[in-house]
Design a protein around this motif. Structure first.
Motif, PDB file in Angstrom:
ATOM      1  N   LYS A 187     -22.142   4.785   4.207  1.00  0.00           N
ATOM      2  CA  LYS A 187     -22.442   4.057   2.972  1.00  0.00           C
ATOM      3  C   LYS A 187     -21.358   4.276   1.924  1.00  0.00           C
ATOM      4  CE  LYS A 187     -27.490   4.053   3.434  1.00  0.00           C
ATOM      5  NZ  LYS A 187     -28.762   4.561   2.859  1.00  0.00           N
ATOM      6  N   ASP A 188     -20.885   5.514   1.827  1.00  0.00           N
ATOM      7  CA  ASP A 188     -19.826   5.798   0.860  1.00  0.00           C
ATOM      8  C   ASP A 188     -18.531   5.072   1.223  1.00  0.00           C
ATOM      9  OD1 ASP A 188     -18.819   7.549  -1.431  1.00  0.00           O
ATOM     10  OD2 ASP A 188     -17.437   8.087   0.193  1.00  0.00           O
ATOM     11  N   MET A 189     -18.234   4.976   2.517  1.00  0.00           N
ATOM     12  CA  MET A 189     -17.016   4.273   2.941  1.00  0.00           C
ATOM     13  C   MET A 189     -17.104   2.775   2.672  1.00  0.00           C
ATOM     14  SD  MET A 189     -16.357   6.119   6.599  1.00  0.00           S
ATOM     15  CE  MET A 189     -16.305   7.898   6.751  1.00  0.00           C
ATOM     16  N   LEU A 190     -18.293   2.211   2.848  1.00  0.00           N
ATOM     17  CA  LEU A 190     -18.434   0.766   2.682  1.00  0.00           C
ATOM     18  C   LEU A 190     -18.486   0.335   1.226  1.00  0.00           C
ATOM     19  CD1 LEU A 190     -21.048   0.002   5.516  1.00  0.00           C
ATOM     20  CD2 LEU A 190     -18.577  -0.329   5.590  1.00  0.00           C
ATOM     21  N   THR A 191     -18.955   1.216   0.359  1.00  0.00           N
ATOM     22  CA  THR A 191     -19.128   0.832  -1.046  1.00  0.00           C
ATOM     23  C   THR A 191     -17.941   1.238  -1.906  1.00  0.00           C
ATOM     24  OG1 THR A 191     -20.372   2.890  -1.385  1.00  0.00           O
ATOM     25  CG2 THR A 191     -21.633   0.871  -0.941  1.00  0.00           C
ATOM     26  N   ASN A 192     -17.320   2.386  -1.630  1.00  0.00           N
ATOM     27  CA  ASN A 192     -16.215   2.886  -2.458  1.00  0.00           C
ATOM     28  C   ASN A 192     -14.898   2.688  -1.713  1.00  0.00           C
ATOM     29  OD1 ASN A 192     -18.099   3.768  -4.365  1.00  0.00           O
ATOM     30  ND2 ASN A 192     -18.309   5.743  -3.311  1.00  0.00           N
ATOM     31  N   VAL A 193     -14.193   1.634  -2.043  1.00  0.00           N
ATOM     32  CA  VAL A 193     -12.895   1.338  -1.454  1.00  0.00           C
ATOM     33  C   VAL A 193     -11.840   1.494  -2.534  1.00  0.00           C
ATOM     34  CG1 VAL A 193     -11.497  -0.379  -0.269  1.00  0.00           C
ATOM     35  CG2 VAL A 193     -13.954  -0.252   0.160  1.00  0.00           C
ATOM     36  N   THR A 194     -10.933   2.456  -2.345  1.00  0.00           N
ATOM     37  CA  THR A 194      -9.882   2.721  -3.325  1.00  0.00           C
ATOM     38  C   THR A 194      -8.531   2.677  -2.635  1.00  0.00           C
ATOM     39  OG1 THR A 194     -10.003   5.110  -2.961  1.00  0.00           O
ATOM     40  CG2 THR A 194     -11.422   4.176  -4.680  1.00  0.00           C
ATOM     41  N   SER A 195      -7.503   2.725  -3.409  1.00  0.00           N
ATOM     42  CA  SER A 195      -6.146   2.686  -2.868  1.00  0.00           C
ATOM     43  C   SER A 195      -5.643   4.055  -2.446  1.00  0.00           C
ATOM     44  CB  SER A 195      -5.185   2.103  -3.916  1.00  0.00           C
ATOM     45  OG  SER A 195      -5.195   2.907  -5.093  1.00  0.00           O
ATOM     46  N   GLN A 196      -6.454   5.125  -2.611  1.00  0.00           N
ATOM     47  CA  GLN A 196      -6.020   6.461  -2.243  1.00  0.00           C
ATOM     48  C   GLN A 196      -6.064   6.696  -0.734  1.00  0.00           C
ATOM     49  OE1 GLN A 196      -8.417   9.192  -4.472  1.00  0.00           O
ATOM     50  NE2 GLN A 196      -7.653   8.479  -6.474  1.00  0.00           N
ATOM     51  N   ASP A 197      -6.644   5.785   0.000  1.00  0.00           N
ATOM     52  CA  ASP A 197      -6.764   5.957   1.443  1.00  0.00           C
ATOM     53  C   ASP A 197      -5.530   5.501   2.185  1.00  0.00           C
ATOM     54  OD1 ASP A 197      -9.396   6.851   1.072  1.00  0.00           O
ATOM     55  OD2 ASP A 197     -10.089   4.770   0.995  1.00  0.00           O
ATOM     56  N   THR A 198      -4.542   4.992   1.487  1.00  0.00           N
ATOM     57  CA  THR A 198      -3.340   4.493   2.141  1.00  0.00           C
ATOM     58  C   THR A 198      -2.360   5.623   2.349  1.00  0.00           C
ATOM     59  OG1 THR A 198      -2.330   3.931   0.042  1.00  0.00           O
ATOM     60  CG2 THR A 198      -3.671   2.225   1.111  1.00  0.00           C
ATOM     61  N   SER A 199      -1.590   5.502   3.387  1.00  0.00           N
ATOM     62  CA  SER A 199      -0.552   6.479   3.701  1.00  0.00           C
ATOM     63  C   SER A 199       0.650   5.716   4.227  1.00  0.00           C
ATOM     64  CB  SER A 199      -1.051   7.477   4.751  1.00  0.00           C
ATOM     65  OG  SER A 199      -0.003   8.346   5.133  1.00  0.00           O
ATOM     66  N   GLN A 200       1.677   5.634   3.366  1.00  0.00           N
ATOM     67  CA  GLN A 200       2.888   4.905   3.698  1.00  0.00           C
ATOM     68  C   GLN A 200       2.599   3.430   4.010  1.00  0.00           C
ATOM     69  OE1 GLN A 200       4.838   6.983   6.863  1.00  0.00           O
ATOM     70  NE2 GLN A 200       5.162   8.855   5.654  1.00  0.00           N
ATOM     71  N   GLY A 201       1.692   2.848   3.218  1.00  0.00           N
ATOM     72  CA  GLY A 201       1.384   1.442   3.382  1.00  0.00           C
ATOM     73  C   GLY A 201       0.397   1.137   4.492  1.00  0.00           C
ATOM     74  N   MET A 202      -0.071   2.135   5.217  1.00  0.00           N
ATOM     75  CA  MET A 202      -1.021   1.935   6.307  1.00  0.00           C
ATOM     76  C   MET A 202      -2.340   2.599   5.963  1.00  0.00           C
ATOM     77  SD  MET A 202       0.550   0.120   8.586  1.00  0.00           S
ATOM     78  CE  MET A 202      -0.509   0.367  10.012  1.00  0.00           C
ATOM     79  N   TYR A 203      -3.436   1.993   6.355  1.00  0.00           N
ATOM     80  CA  TYR A 203      -4.764   2.531   6.124  1.00  0.00           C
ATOM     81  C   TYR A 203      -5.140   3.416   7.310  1.00  0.00           C
ATOM     82  CZ  TYR A 203      -5.184  -0.813   2.321  1.00  0.00           C
ATOM     83  OH  TYR A 203      -4.984  -1.511   1.174  1.00  0.00           O
TER      84      TYR A 203
END
Length: 284
Positions: free
Chosen positions: A49-65
């Motif tokens: 639930k937390d993954m589906l509702t809270n989407v931020t740009s901090q999860d990227t690493s060198q332009g890849m998710y």
């Protein structure tokens, strides 16, 4: 009755110690055991639930998710890839039997066709591929070695609004069970249809063989050889005729018998015995 052990056992994220003497007896015990067994599903559902509702740009690493690996069923992990506009759930599919792989492949292709139709525009987009999708590049080889391919769902923000969130999370956690259930049901349906078809063909052959004689082809190539496929049960008339015919054959093979001749021969044709006063001596 439940105690949290820290640190957790090696290879696990959570370890609990249960005191069975404190669990009440009766109907409440089943309810408590069910709640304890659903701890893993509750924790994973909260994470999902937390993954589906809270989407931020901090999860990227060198332009890849970076994909997040979740394990709900043993040896059946799935990955969640968070992106700015959507969340992708990827399921590596594994099956033990080859027939299940064939049925599941047809099921996934049908699922893609139905999901892309106009009647199901609002549902998450479904995609199946026999090779790993680009989102899983760099993952371990043991997680990417499958025989059923990879199936992906694109979850948009409208799929997790309000009450839809719980339903979406439940469907993702139980997708493996959903696929296996339909594969087993399809295989059972096919086997029942095959048995029924075979029984109908056997009945047709029995009816045809009872009406007329059949001919079998000699496997050595010597031509057609007449063979009796099945012999119908004789009725009483046939049995009586066979019995009379057998008696006639026996009469032809044995000497002719005249009624009363044995009595006449015993009385008139018997050689009389004579007593002689002379005695004879056997000569050597």
């Amino acid at each position: 009755m439940v105690e949290l052990i820290e640190p957790a056992a090696e290879g696990y994220q959570l370890t609990l110690r249960l005191d069975f003497y404190k669990i009440p007896q009766g109907k409440e015990s089943s309810k408590i055991i069910t709640e304890i067994a659903s701890i893993q599903a509750a924790i994973l559902s909260c994470q999902l639930k937390d993954m589906l509702t809270n989407v931020t740009s901090q999860d990227t690493s060198q332009g890849m998710y970076k994909p997040i690996k979740l394990v709900y069923h043993p040896r059946e992990p799935f990955f969640v890839v968070r992106q700015p506009e959507k969340t992708t759930a990827v399921f590596p599919m594994r099956f033990q039997e080859k027939t299940d792989v064939i049925i599941a492949t047809a099921f996934f292709q049908e699922l893609m066709d139905v999901g892309s139709s106009e009647a199901w525009v609002k549902v998450p987009l479904c995609a199946w591929s026999p090779i790993p999708p680009p989102e899983l590049r760099g993952e371990q080889m043991e997680d990417l070695s499958t025989n059923g391919g990879f199936i992906s769902f694109d979850i948009l923000p409208r799929h997790v609004k309000g009450k839809r969130l719980d339903k979406t999370v439940w469907n993702l956690l139980n997708f493996y069970a959903f696929v296996k259930y339909h594969v087993k049901c399809t295989r059972g349906f096919i086997q029942r249809r095959m048995r029924k078809r075979l029984d109908n063909l056997v009945k047709v052959l029995h009816v045809a063989s009872s009406e007329e004689d059949g001919y079998a082809i000699d496997p050595q190539g010597c031509g057609c050889i007449k063979s009796i496929i099945s012999v119908p049960k004789p009725n009483n008339t046939v049995r009586r005729r066979c019995r009379n015919f057998t008696r006639k054959i026996k009469r032809m093979r044995c000497p002719i018998k005249i009624q009363g001749f044995r009595r006449f021969r015993r009385r008139w044709l018997t050689v009389p015995k004579f007593s002689s006063p002379f005695k004879y001596t056997k000569l050597d």
